[in-house]
Write an enzyme that holds these catalytic residues in place. Structure first.
Site, PDB file in Angstrom:
ATOM      1  N   SER A  95       0.798  -1.224   0.000  1.00 25.02           N
ATOM      2  CA  SER A  95       0.000   0.000   0.000  1.00 25.02           C
ATOM      3  C   SER A  95       0.831   1.274   0.000  1.00 25.02           C
ATOM      4  O   SER A  95       0.324   2.333  -0.369  1.00 25.02           O
ATOM      5  CB  SER A  95      -0.943   0.015   1.209  1.00 25.02           C
ATOM      6  OG  SER A  95      -1.890  -1.012   1.114  1.00 25.02           O
ATOM      7  N   GLU A 106      -9.890   7.364   2.655  1.00 24.26           N
ATOM      8  CA  GLU A 106      -9.505   5.957   2.538  1.00 24.26           C
ATOM      9  C   GLU A 106     -10.414   5.049   3.362  1.00 24.26           C
ATOM     10  O   GLU A 106     -10.590   5.249   4.564  1.00 24.26           O
ATOM     11  CB  GLU A 106      -8.073   5.746   3.017  1.00 24.26           C
ATOM     12  CG  GLU A 106      -7.631   4.289   2.867  1.00 24.26           C
ATOM     13  CD  GLU A 106      -6.417   3.911   3.711  1.00 24.26           C
ATOM     14  OE1 GLU A 106      -5.781   2.901   3.378  1.00 24.26           O
ATOM     15  OE2 GLU A 106      -6.120   4.615   4.694  1.00 24.26           O
ATOM     16  N   ASP A 118      -8.888  -3.735   3.592  1.00 26.92           N
ATOM     17  CA  ASP A 118      -7.622  -4.444   3.468  1.00 26.92           C
ATOM     18  C   ASP A 118      -7.329  -5.297   4.695  1.00 26.92           C
ATOM     19  O   ASP A 118      -6.905  -6.454   4.584  1.00 26.92           O
ATOM     20  CB  ASP A 118      -6.513  -3.413   3.264  1.00 26.92           C
ATOM     21  CG  ASP A 118      -5.123  -4.019   3.246  1.00 26.92           C
ATOM     22  OD1 ASP A 118      -4.767  -4.643   2.238  1.00 26.92           O
ATOM     23  OD2 ASP A 118      -4.387  -3.847   4.246  1.00 26.92           O
ATOM     24  N   ASP A 166      -5.823   0.482  -4.289  1.00 27.05           N
ATOM     25  CA  ASP A 166      -4.372   0.480  -4.437  1.00 27.05           C
ATOM     26  C   ASP A 166      -3.853  -0.846  -4.963  1.00 27.05           C
ATOM     27  O   ASP A 166      -2.861  -0.905  -5.681  1.00 27.05           O
ATOM     28  CB  ASP A 166      -3.689   0.828  -3.103  1.00 27.05           C
ATOM     29  CG  ASP A 166      -4.275   0.080  -1.914  1.00 27.05           C
ATOM     30  OD1 ASP A 166      -5.228  -0.705  -2.093  1.00 27.05           O
ATOM     31  OD2 ASP A 166      -3.779   0.293  -0.789  1.00 27.05           O
ATOM     32  N   HIS A 176      -1.445  -9.629  -0.619  1.00 18.75           N
ATOM     33  CA  HIS A 176      -2.138  -8.876  -1.667  1.00 18.75           C
ATOM     34  C   HIS A 176      -2.183  -9.698  -2.937  1.00 18.75           C
ATOM     35  O   HIS A 176      -1.466 -10.692  -3.085  1.00 18.75           O
ATOM     36  CB  HIS A 176      -1.406  -7.563  -1.944  1.00 18.75           C
ATOM     37  CG  HIS A 176      -1.426  -6.620  -0.786  1.00 18.75           C
ATOM     38  ND1 HIS A 176      -0.634  -5.493  -0.727  1.00 18.75           N
ATOM     39  CD2 HIS A 176      -2.152  -6.616   0.356  1.00 18.75           C
ATOM     40  CE1 HIS A 176      -0.857  -4.846   0.401  1.00 18.75           C
ATOM     41  NE2 HIS A 176      -1.778  -5.508   1.079  1.00 18.75           N
TER      42      HIS A 176
END
Length: 601
Positions: free
Chosen positions: A176, A406, A411, A452, A532
């Site tokens: 990120s 955000e 996440d 992102d 991720h």
């Protein structure tokens, strides 16, 4: 064969599961769907429901059905019950043809908006992958007792859509910090570095100098005389918000407690992220700062049961400083009107019309998940609450503003492979986007929504239309149930070898377990924190120059497109306003017309 046990939970129906998976006495059998958040969104929902009744659309009904093993399965027959939300329309030929015509008419009406973006709002869903969006769209509908697939998130209706390539300069799958550097500063960087170009080596602070520090769109907006704001559900020093103001070789430098003694000696020119926020530009000139991370700024912070420190991943100040007091002193010395708040109640009491600078730190660490705020009645604002307050303050500047919002806990839920939480946080961000859109005008405000990076969550199993997205999907060839949402890796790995013969076994799952807020989805590879994903993520845009987001883009393009739309940064010189842009297009249009007439003659 185990006899099924039935548990009821009122309006949401009931779940049937084998006795061996009876719910814990401490957990209520049958998990109620979360209540619809109050406010303008509820009014919109009520109005829409009335319209459906007037049109004669059948109301959605929750039903239950039994999952069956695949025909080829030799496993013992067991019964598993899943929840299904019925469709709200009759999907015959006329329905699909009319739906397509409506979409075509809408597409034909889309026009390029060539105005200058006085205001730019960037909504960043951290880890908001395409499967996350699909599942969240269904989840949003099912919270309102609809099928879900036929609906959409609010921002998915924006007229302009593109894709963003999320790799960075040294990794196929990025983090990120480096991605935030790309979409906020316009330059791609190395893994886990922040606000610097690729000449800075991860964890080597000696490689940082003034030439490789990057200016972000926050700098560009401030240089143009605009107000700026950063709102997040994470710590205000976390990767995404920090990329708007900080420059470090290691994103974990959130406070001085995470800096080694050697680095403190070798890199006196580089402050920790919290110190950069308060003591250096552009952080010290950001008008609105809201999120968590109070203990990262104040060495004397204390924790409570509902507001704990993060002992595993967190950072505690070692220098004894209270940077909140430093921020207050600087604002007082500058003679500006400021407020500092720690609760939602405090925020609601702020005179937003007479506030130039606002800092709100509502937790020692990250803000609690939205469902926890509601369940416990915590005095903590939602992402929509913070967005509303930020726009109220920033919009007082006649030259406009830039605002970063955000949804960061999407996440975190994915890293823990708890999909239910990730979807709920995505819907919470969607509500903030809808609120922002209602407070602004397409004529002068560009709103961009993107992510992102992605995550490894997938959606599979051939579930039926309307089948509960956070619940069971089907039964595998071993007669075991599995969920629609699962992960490629993460802490949800839960497989064992049976009797040393090499046969792999996994737990059986009830629908009640799968739909709880704490259920950890199964994962194929055992990793403490799910990773991720490297796939592309979407970009949605509406407002001035939103048509610049139209294709597959490098992620750093986002910062350039926003700056170009707003005539700031590298695009402030010779930037054409709306009138100039239309004037420029007119000769081209006339030339095309003349050529057409010439060949007809």
């Amino acid at each position: 064969m185990d006899k099924p046990v039935t548990a009821r939970s009122g309006m949401d129906g009931y779940a049937t599961y084998p006795r061996s998976h009876e719910p814990s006495p401490t957990r209520q059998a049958g998990v109620k769907s979360p209540a619809i958040r109050p406010g303008f969104l509820e009014k919109i929902s009520i109005a829409a429901d009335k319209m459906r009744l007037q049109l004669g659309v059948v109301l959605a009904v929750v039903t239950l059905f039994t999952l069956h093993p695949t025909p080829s399965s030799s496993a013992p027959s067991r019964h598993y019950t899943a929840k299904r939300f019925k469709k709200t329309t009759v999907e015959d030929q006329d329905y699909w043809n009319n739906l397509a015509k409506e979409e075509l008419n809408k597409a034909e009406r889309v026009r390029s908006n060539n105005n200058v973006a006085k205001n730019v709002i960037l909504f960043l869903g951290d880890g908001m992958s395409i499967p996350t969006l699909t599942a969240a769209r269904i989840y949003k509908g099912q919270r309102k007792l609809r099928g879900g697939e036929e609906g959409s998130l609010f921002f998915e209706q924006f007229p302009h859509v593109g894709l963003s390539k999320t790799y960075n300069t040294d990794r196929q799958v990025s983090d990120s910090a480096s991605t935030a550097t790309a979409y906020l500063s316009g330059v791609k960087a190395n893994y886990k570095t922040l606000g610097v170009d690729s000449s800075v080596v991860y964890k080597n602070c000696t490689t940082i100098n003034e030439n490789n520090k990057l200016k972000s769109i926050v700098n560009w907006a401030q240089e143009a005389g605009k107000r700026t704001g950063v709102v997040t559900s994470t710590r205000i020093t976390h990767a995404t918000p920090a990329a708007s103001y900080a420059h470090v070789a290691d994103r974990d430098w959130e406070c001085d407690g995470n800096i080694s003694e050697e680095d403190k000696e070798d890199c006196t020119h580089v402050l920790d992220i919290a110190s950069q926020l308060v003591k250096e530009e552009p952080g010290m000139s950001i008008n609105v700062l809201m999120g968590g991370g109070y203990s990262y700024l104040n060495a004397n912070a204390t924790e409570t049961d509902d507001d704990p420190f993060d002992e595993k991943w967190g950072c505690m100040r070692q220098d004894g400083q209270n940077l909140v007091e430093t921020w207050k002193e600087k604002k007082t010395a500058a003679g500006v009107k400021w407020s500092f708040v720690r609760t939602k109640t405090d925020l609601m009491d702020v005179d937003l019309d007479n506030t130039e600078f606002l800092m709100g730190l509502f937790a020692n660490d990250h803000l609690q998940y939205e469902y926890i705020k509601q369940d416990k009645g915590l005095d903590v604002p939602t992402l929509a609450d913070m967005t509303e307050a930020a726009i109220e303050i920033l919009s007082k500047e006649s030259k406009g503003y830039f605002l970063l919002v955000e949804g960061g806990r999407i996440d975190h839920a994915h890293h823990d492979t708890v999909a239910h939480r990730a979807l709920d946080e995505t819907v919470a961000m969607d509500e903030a986007v809808e609120l922002a859109k209602s407070m602004t005008s397409e004529e002068d405000t560009l709103i961009v929504v993107t992510a992102d990076h992605s995550h490894t969550m997938s959606m599979s199993g051939y579930p039926l239309r309307g089948q509960e997205i956070i619940g069971l999907a089907a039964i595998d060839d071993d007669g075991l149930s599995y969920t629609t949402l699962m992960y490629a890796n993460g802490p949800g790995y839960n497989y064992t070898i049976v009797d040393g013969v090499g046969q792999v076994s996994r737990p059986n799952i009830s629908n009640e377990e799968a739909t709880s807020w704490d259920y950890t989805q199964l994962a194929a590879v055992n990793i403490d924190s799910e990773t991720h994903g490297g796939d592309d993520v979407p970009i949605y845009a509406i407002g001035p120059m939103a048509h610049l987001f139209h294709s597959l883009h490098e992620q750093n393009y986002i910062a350039h497109a926003m700056a170009h739309a707003s005539c700031i940064g590298a695009y402030k010189e010779g930037c054409r306003g709306a009138a100039d842009r239309h004037t420029l297009a007119l000769p081209t249009l006339l030339l095309s017309l003349l050529i057409s007439l010439w060949f007809r003659v």
